[in-house]
Design a protein around this motif. Structure first.
Motif, PDB file in Angstrom:
ATOM      1  N   THR B 133       0.928  -1.158   0.154  1.00 25.38           N
ATOM      2  CA  THR B 133       0.012   0.136  -0.018  1.00 25.38           C
ATOM      3  C   THR B 133       0.941   1.373  -0.134  1.00 25.38           C
ATOM      4  O   THR B 133       1.764   1.501   0.665  1.00 25.38           O
ATOM      5  CB  THR B 133      -0.793  -0.093   1.050  1.00 25.38           C
ATOM      6  N   ASN B 134       0.392   2.150  -0.790  1.00 24.54           N
ATOM      7  CA  ASN B 134       1.179   3.503  -0.830  1.00 24.54           C
ATOM      8  C   ASN B 134       2.670   3.139  -1.705  1.00 24.54           C
ATOM      9  O   ASN B 134       3.449   4.306  -1.258  1.00 24.54           O
ATOM     10  CB  ASN B 134       1.080   4.228   0.426  1.00 24.54           C
ATOM     11  N   GLY B 135       3.096   2.191  -1.979  1.00 29.73           N
ATOM     12  CA  GLY B 135       4.349   2.061  -2.534  1.00 29.73           C
ATOM     13  C   GLY B 135       4.468   2.858  -3.881  1.00 29.73           C
ATOM     14  O   GLY B 135       3.443   2.933  -4.590  1.00 29.73           O
ATOM     15  N   THR B 147       2.948   0.045  -8.133  1.00 27.12           N
ATOM     16  CA  THR B 147       2.658   1.373  -7.538  1.00 27.12           C
ATOM     17  C   THR B 147       1.367   1.656  -7.005  1.00 27.12           C
ATOM     18  O   THR B 147       0.319   1.089  -7.897  1.00 27.12           O
ATOM     19  CB  THR B 147       2.947   2.573  -8.569  1.00 27.12           C
ATOM     20  N   GLY B 148       0.938   2.219  -5.975  1.00 19.86           N
ATOM     21  CA  GLY B 148      -0.346   2.284  -5.264  1.00 19.86           C
ATOM     22  C   GLY B 148      -1.157   3.311  -5.820  1.00 19.86           C
ATOM     23  O   GLY B 148      -2.588   3.117  -5.681  1.00 19.86           O
ATOM     24  N   ASN B 149      -0.781   4.490  -6.023  1.00 12.27           N
ATOM     25  CA  ASN B 149      -1.644   5.676  -6.425  1.00 12.27           C
ATOM     26  C   ASN B 149      -2.444   5.463  -7.465  1.00 12.27           C
ATOM     27  O   ASN B 149      -2.115   5.410  -8.659  1.00 12.27           O
ATOM     28  CB  ASN B 149      -0.538   6.910  -6.724  1.00 12.27           C
ATOM     29  N   LEU B 160      -3.582  -3.033 -14.862  1.00  7.87           N
ATOM     30  CA  LEU B 160      -2.188  -3.285 -14.473  1.00  7.87           C
ATOM     31  C   LEU B 160      -2.301  -4.780 -13.675  1.00  7.87           C
ATOM     32  O   LEU B 160      -3.202  -4.928 -12.869  1.00  7.87           O
ATOM     33  CB  LEU B 160      -1.837  -2.170 -13.648  1.00  7.87           C
ATOM     34  N   HIS B 162      -0.544  -9.018 -12.574  1.00  2.94           N
ATOM     35  CA  HIS B 162       0.436  -9.727 -12.188  1.00  2.94           C
ATOM     36  C   HIS B 162       1.158  -9.413 -10.753  1.00  2.94           C
ATOM     37  O   HIS B 162       2.195  -9.365 -10.525  1.00  2.94           O
ATOM     38  CB  HIS B 162       1.776  -9.740 -13.301  1.00  2.94           C
ATOM     39  N   THR B 165      -1.199  -6.446  -3.740  1.00  2.50           N
ATOM     40  CA  THR B 165      -0.917  -5.413  -2.675  1.00  2.50           C
ATOM     41  C   THR B 165      -1.244  -5.801  -1.400  1.00  2.50           C
ATOM     42  O   THR B 165      -1.960  -6.522  -1.153  1.00  2.50           O
ATOM     43  CB  THR B 165      -1.809  -4.107  -2.936  1.00  2.50           C
ATOM     44  N   MET B 166      -0.259  -5.438  -0.559  1.00  3.45           N
ATOM     45  CA  MET B 166      -0.197  -5.993   0.806  1.00  3.45           C
ATOM     46  C   MET B 166      -0.080  -4.792   1.514  1.00  3.45           C
ATOM     47  O   MET B 166       0.442  -3.691   1.319  1.00  3.45           O
ATOM     48  CB  MET B 166       1.092  -7.039   1.057  1.00  3.45           C
ATOM     49  N   PRO B 167      -0.401  -4.830   3.093  1.00  4.88           N
ATOM     50  CA  PRO B 167      -0.237  -3.749   3.864  1.00  4.88           C
ATOM     51  C   PRO B 167       0.969  -3.252   4.359  1.00  4.88           C
ATOM     52  O   PRO B 167       1.899  -4.193   4.609  1.00  4.88           O
ATOM     53  CB  PRO B 167      -1.057  -4.202   5.186  1.00  4.88           C
ATOM     54  N   TYR B 171       0.108  -0.290   8.416  1.00  5.93           N
ATOM     55  CA  TYR B 171      -0.890   0.160   7.745  1.00  5.93           C
ATOM     56  C   TYR B 171      -2.429   0.128   8.516  1.00  5.93           C
ATOM     57  O   TYR B 171      -3.203   1.081   8.058  1.00  5.93           O
ATOM     58  CB  TYR B 171      -1.086  -0.663   6.471  1.00  5.93           C
ATOM     59  N   TRP B 181      -1.591 -11.293   7.204  1.00  3.90           N
ATOM     60  CA  TRP B 181      -2.393 -11.455   5.978  1.00  3.90           C
ATOM     61  C   TRP B 181      -1.634 -12.447   4.915  1.00  3.90           C
ATOM     62  O   TRP B 181      -2.104 -13.072   4.365  1.00  3.90           O
ATOM     63  CB  TRP B 181      -3.326 -10.106   5.411  1.00  3.90           C
ATOM     64  N   LEU B 193      -3.930 -16.327  -3.956  1.00  4.10           N
ATOM     65  CA  LEU B 193      -2.601 -15.762  -4.168  1.00  4.10           C
ATOM     66  C   LEU B 193      -1.583 -16.695  -4.890  1.00  4.10           C
ATOM     67  O   LEU B 193      -1.298 -17.610  -4.295  1.00  4.10           O
ATOM     68  CB  LEU B 193      -1.921 -15.237  -2.932  1.00  4.10           C
TER      69      LEU B 193
ATOM     70  N   MET D 172      -8.626 -14.946   9.426  1.00 12.30           N
ATOM     71  CA  MET D 172      -7.464 -15.013  10.219  1.00 12.30           C
ATOM     72  C   MET D 172      -7.940 -14.822  11.699  1.00 12.30           C
ATOM     73  O   MET D 172      -7.378 -14.242  12.659  1.00 12.30           O
ATOM     74  CB  MET D 172      -6.904 -13.466   9.954  1.00 12.30           C
ATOM     75  N   TRP D 181      -9.356  -4.829   6.336  1.00 11.90           N
ATOM     76  CA  TRP D 181      -8.219  -4.755   5.405  1.00 11.90           C
ATOM     77  C   TRP D 181      -8.887  -4.268   3.879  1.00 11.90           C
ATOM     78  O   TRP D 181      -8.552  -3.312   3.200  1.00 11.90           O
ATOM     79  CB  TRP D 181      -7.613  -6.349   4.997  1.00 11.90           C
ATOM     80  N   SER D 189      -6.815   5.945  -1.413  1.00  9.55           N
ATOM     81  CA  SER D 189      -6.610   6.135  -2.962  1.00  9.55           C
ATOM     82  C   SER D 189      -5.040   5.778  -3.493  1.00  9.55           C
ATOM     83  O   SER D 189      -4.782   5.612  -4.735  1.00  9.55           O
ATOM     84  CB  SER D 189      -6.808   7.608  -3.355  1.00  9.55           C
ATOM     85  N   GLY D 190      -4.343   5.523  -2.175  1.00 12.91           N
ATOM     86  CA  GLY D 190      -2.905   5.003  -2.742  1.00 12.91           C
ATOM     87  C   GLY D 190      -2.482   3.548  -2.196  1.00 12.91           C
ATOM     88  O   GLY D 190      -1.744   3.000  -2.378  1.00 12.91           O
ATOM     89  N   SER D 191      -3.881   2.880  -2.115  1.00 13.99           N
ATOM     90  CA  SER D 191      -3.652   1.404  -1.847  1.00 13.99           C
ATOM     91  C   SER D 191      -3.197   0.383  -2.911  1.00 13.99           C
ATOM     92  O   SER D 191      -2.792  -0.762  -2.533  1.00 13.99           O
ATOM     93  CB  SER D 191      -4.858   1.004  -1.231  1.00 13.99           C
ATOM     94  N   GLY D 192      -3.374   0.683  -4.096  1.00 11.35           N
ATOM     95  CA  GLY D 192      -2.850  -0.370  -5.190  1.00 11.35           C
ATOM     96  C   GLY D 192      -4.085  -1.048  -5.528  1.00 11.35           C
ATOM     97  O   GLY D 192      -4.102  -1.862  -6.399  1.00 11.35           O
TER      98      GLY D 192
END
Lengths: 421, 421, 421, 421
Positions: B133-135, B147-149, B160, B162, B165-167, B171, B181, B193, D172, D181, D189-192
């Motif tokens: 997240t937010n990478g 990329t997260g945005n 997009l 392949h 997203t993970m926390p 997070y 998770w 996954l 979990m 999650w 909005s940045g979560s991916g």
């Protein structure tokens, strides 16, 4: 050289054919660390159209750096960027009646291609982009998906999609009318080709083997795109900036692409820089929707501006390139004519020229023989079947002749010709 | 400025917040065309860790250019490249026991990321890459997919894939154990996954809002990757080259990533350059399988070598950065403490620092107020909720204090505090 | 009919052309709820090759059900399944020297196609599947990706990938040699076509407009696949089970596909059933790797077995179909010959026949006129330009003639012919 | 059985655990070819909720066939289809205030799922669909992409995309709040996570191991979907038609999904049939945009209508199922309580019940022991850790008790319990 074998990835490539240590470079010559000169018919794969360390540009660059002018400014306003944009508008766009907006998509050609593809898809709301056999557009995933080379595609590690490959001009040896296949697919709602966002094409495929698209073919492609509402992207990264004579390689055909990519020689000095140009109405980007750290590298703007001012304010440079290109073409044709058994023939436009061989391994052998004789010459094409000449456009006629003499000798030495019966 | 509005794409971004024309730059200051100085707490988004036009590097760069040394050499051998590689091996890799091969993937960070992703997929034969997240990893299709945005992802024009997203660390505000998770998904063959090729992570998310991963979290991630045979990629493009103190940002955690990306400050002078580093056994590239025009930009090697020699042959620079970072952190914490109503709080490590606000619009207002007062300060985070401090590491303590004073004033001016009842 | 407009989705289709309520059906006739008979030249889109409620099959089916034999058994062993498999082996596979394994992939044709594509990709480790212009293979995402129709593709809601479309036989009106394009792509490592896992083809494209692949073309395709190590999938869902004369439509060409899909008439009674056949060495499935609830629907095995025993133990049925097909073809040709101005021409093999019109809307008008006259006739092709005849193979010659008379009248009534000058 | 080993693909599965030849079936019993009865706690994986060859339905089916009523009619109008639709509207939709349109997407559950996914993507213009850990939705490429099982996913041969996996209820172990999650990803909005078109969920995961979503969790999911404008798809293929008591499994939670899929027991007799239901405003299909050969299989409509009339015109059937379910649940709980060392515990709702074991291999051993004792019992869950009870809902209480006795014995025989110390 142990430093390299120990530390650098096996992905390294050019150094395998030219196992010397380059150190200095001036005009059309590079020098290794022992001072040995090499006549350069490679020119940074087309990035050094004005030669190495061109003195006009060098002065401007060093002045800029000495004065502590700003080097890195992302997409903030800078004097150097303004000067480049203004000059580009005046010298390149206005005289050609090109009402393009300019995007600085990042420092490399692939950034220009990725931005072009993203914009075309965003603007049209469609996904498919048509590319051509033996096209080359870069190594990032979007650009790689429109690149033909199977070895490079295989490096992706994921399937490459949202694209369809079409035959480049003369791909099937004139056995079919131009665009018969593409037009059939577009006309037929049952063809399986999803309506394309864009077509991406090189007017001369450099990496693909100096395959030249004719003016008629390019005009036909442009008309087809217009007819079907498909955007035409000309990737002029290698063939732009005068490589084929005029500033843009598509000028000769009299077409106006919707999107144009430039890189390689746009800075004129080997400094990383790239541009994506597009018709004003296509500018649907949100602020910051595409960005990148090195999209405001001012020294490249400085040398780019100097190059435009030096070479593109009149027609002289273009005419010289065309004349030199004819000379090189004629000479190559004469050489090729002596080797019909090796299937030798020539290709090219302006100063993008190829000496192709049907005989397997011949082109690589010629390039190796040329290197031994002090000439840098790359091969290209899917099977490296073409010796590729991309001399700096500023190379003098005597140096061009000298290089051609070496090529002549190299072919003589390297190409095995069966004995006449 | 009309030149820009007339000719440059609407995609331009930083210039909208800083509507002046930059011209010169020295150390921690840039100057507009009227000569007005701006204290720079932005540093080219982390590309100018050693300040603008650093004199040690400048001398070497100008000497190199004046002597007509070779500028552009793709991946041919050059003296400047050898010197860089050798120095990088001696100064960076060897002392840290990092047995990495070095790839020059192109001039930009996204090239380093694309090469890392391709190699990880090729090596493992798997497709999925886990991102957080937010990478933020770049704008080319491969990099954008991790990329997260959402605004930037939307620019792709194609889905997009392949990726998963993970926390990122913390997070979900500590409501779940680390990796609960991700570990659950990996352990469970029915989780949906697909087995990942790699994980790509920033130790501190710069664009994402100066989100700091703890040492424990990074160690946990590294252990999890090892346990499941997944490659760990640390994207150190913004946080490497000393931003957090040590050369690599992951050193503090005591982990050894399988692949590391570097760019931004690796040339040290704002010159485009990028590296992909990976464990020796991962070097399964075919020669030329990934290439790029500007992967041999020698001036960047020259300044990069000078930067390593100047700053990284001992511990002094690292310690200074840590000390400065503590100072900046303390001062920011004191400022934040005055604005509990605005939800002010601080984040960061080394000289990557953030002043975050829960109050909507506060961070942007602070940055605007700072600009009026002569300080360049970016915002980051998905809602631009963080004022981000990335001063050059060479910024003097008095200049850091001066900048913090401006920030203090700017917060006072910009953040609306409800009246006490 | 209000029930339908009120409750059924707008996706409904055939009922829009035939707005009557069908109730009973015998042989080549269906009857609406008022008892009006319709001669059926549609035969459930090829699912009723042995006619409606074929009495030989009906007896067996009712006996099976009356006896409380097991109806639904997934892929457990059942007597009915054993009998079917045994009979299929004896009657279909052995006499044709086809050493195929049989998979029961689910009840519908798309299940057979999806299983074929999955197996081809798994076996080869490649992703790309080549399909042909105007091919039709089903509506599930895998099958849809190899289907040409743009309207149906558009329903996917996601881009369809891992496929490449190629020209079907005679697609470009004989202007290019067969396979020139496909062979060029396969031979050229720079073509941009990733090495395919498989080719999927119909020998006669039913939905695509009764486009017939010649024997020579099919042999060429088979040889090309073998040369390049690509699996050949023949989708015989509509053209198999005798539609073109022999049991498999590819027999005439003398080729042996690697994988074959069957459905539609394989149960012989309109009961949902599908098969995927493949060469023994391709059977790399893990147990349960592909499954489905209705893959063991025993009543379909019972009628399928009965159909094989009734019609395929000797050559009679095949010969009759060929003879009837010739008769229908001749008669259609005679009709077409009267309408050169409407661009009328015929297509087809066996009892898959088409009367095509260049004149827009003509085929649909003919079908509508035929319906008014009590004949069920579908249109096909990307623009519905072909009136498509798929009568039950058991249709008597008088009934065929009766239908052709109706077609003759319908063309006369519906096709506007310009006045002779 | 040699017929099978010789001719049937290795993909066959159930027959490996139950190596007998089934022949007849009545109610809750199936009989092998020697006449040996097996009590069926598997019921065609939930396709035979009303038992094998249910006499009420059988009469109607045989009458229909005997009368030469139309069997196969695609999506033309037929009397049998009208009667089904009308009855479905009256008996199922109207009393539950469900204003759904009905699509007949093909004969199998995967057709219903593929149509649901396509429609959700078309309607929203988005691509991503959220699925849950251990979800199972089918084997065609679209359905497989939302299925969790890694072995089955691996069969695709291409990467599966346009989806994101989320934790099912209690995944979990209660260590995180519900939807923490998913909600975090949607809010950020940045979560991916690209904004999803839809969520697809089973209320009880049958194949996934009889994992029951609580009413609260389902309501939370429904509210979350509404809040974010995401369509909620309930895949009720296995749990619908009364398996959990009420007709739809989601009724108990008081939610109204946007889209519902039904198959398996909807025909009531093991005849292939499937439905996709959706809110009226979602009906944006073009005529024919999704089609399929066996979407108008009238015998299934006949038995489906009979089943609705027989079992769903009042509350009796639902109440009986709930009572039987409680009884089975209690009895299983008592069994489980005796094997704490094997980690035995129970799961389920209505007559979808599971006896789960932490001890590896225990559930499979129990199922094998049960088979020896004449009881058909499947295992499920990612590691086959659950013995799964899906008896016909019409199974008598004595037969349920008999089956439970066999299970009790089988556990005793099969589960190794460590000696007390």
């Amino acid at each position: 050289m142990e430093t390299f074998t120990q530390l650098e990835s096996e992905v390294r490539s050019y150094c395998r054919n030219w196992p010397v240590m380059f150190n200095e470079a001036r005009g059309s010559y590079v020098y290794d660390d022992s001072g040995r000169p090499y006549l350069d018919f490679f020119a940074g794969a087309g990035s050094l159209n004005y030669g190495h360390n061109n003195p006009e540009l060098k002065t401007k660059l060093i002045d800029y750096l000495v004065n502590d002018s700003i080097v890195h400014s992302l997409d903030a306003f800078s004097v150097a960027k303004r000067d480049f944009l203004k000059t580009f508008g005046e010298v390149v766009l206005a005289p050609r009646n090109l009402d393009y907006k300019v995007q600085f998509p990042g420092p490399a050609g692939n950034n220009a291609v990725e931005a072009a593809l993203k914009l075309a898809r965003k603007y049209t709301g469609r996904e498919t982009v048509i590319s051509f056999t033996n096209g080359f557009h870069g190594m990032t995933l979007g650009a790689l998906a429109v690149t033909g080379n199977s070895m490079k595609r295989g490096g992706a590690g994921v399937p490459l999609g949202h694209t369809a490959t079409m035959p480049f001009d003369n791909y099937m040896d004139g056995q079919t009318p131009d665009f018969l296949w593409l037009r059939s697919l577009l006309e037929d709602s049952g063809s399986g080709l999803d309506k394309p966002a864009a077509v991406i094409v090189e007017t001369v495929q450099g990496e693909g083997g100096i395959n030249v698209a004719s003016k008629g073919w390019l005009r036909g492609l442009s008309a087809l795109c217009e007819e079907y509402g498909i955007l035409l992207i000309v990737d002029d990264i290698q063939m732009g900036c005068g490589r084929t004579g005029p500033f843009f390689s598509f000028e000769e055909a009299g077409i106006t692409p919707d999107i144009v990519t430039l890189s390689k020689s746009i800075s004129g000095y080997g400094l990383p820089m790239a541009l994506t140009l597009f018709k004003r109405e296509l500018d649907v980007w949100e602020p910051g929707e595409h960005n990148g750290t090195f999209r405001g590298f001012n020294p490249a703007f400085v040398t780019g501006t100097a190059a435009l001012n030096t070479y593109w304010r009149d027609e002289v440079f273009c005419k010289e390139t065309l004349a030199k290109g004819d000379m090189v073409g004629d000479r190559l044709a004469a050489i090729a004519a002596e080797y019909p058994e090796a299937g030798a023939h020539t290709r090219g436009r302006g100063l993008a020229r190829g000496l192709a061989f049907a005989q397997e391994g011949a082109a690589k052998a010629v390039a190796a023989a040329a290197f031994e004789r002090g000439l840098l010459l790359e091969t290209s094409g899917p099977e490296d079947e073409v010796a590729k000449l991309l001399p700096a456009l500023t190379t003098s006629v005597p140096d061009l002749e000298k290089g051609l003499d070496i090529i002549d000798e190299s072919v003589r030495a390297a190409v095995k010709v069966p004995l006449a019966v």
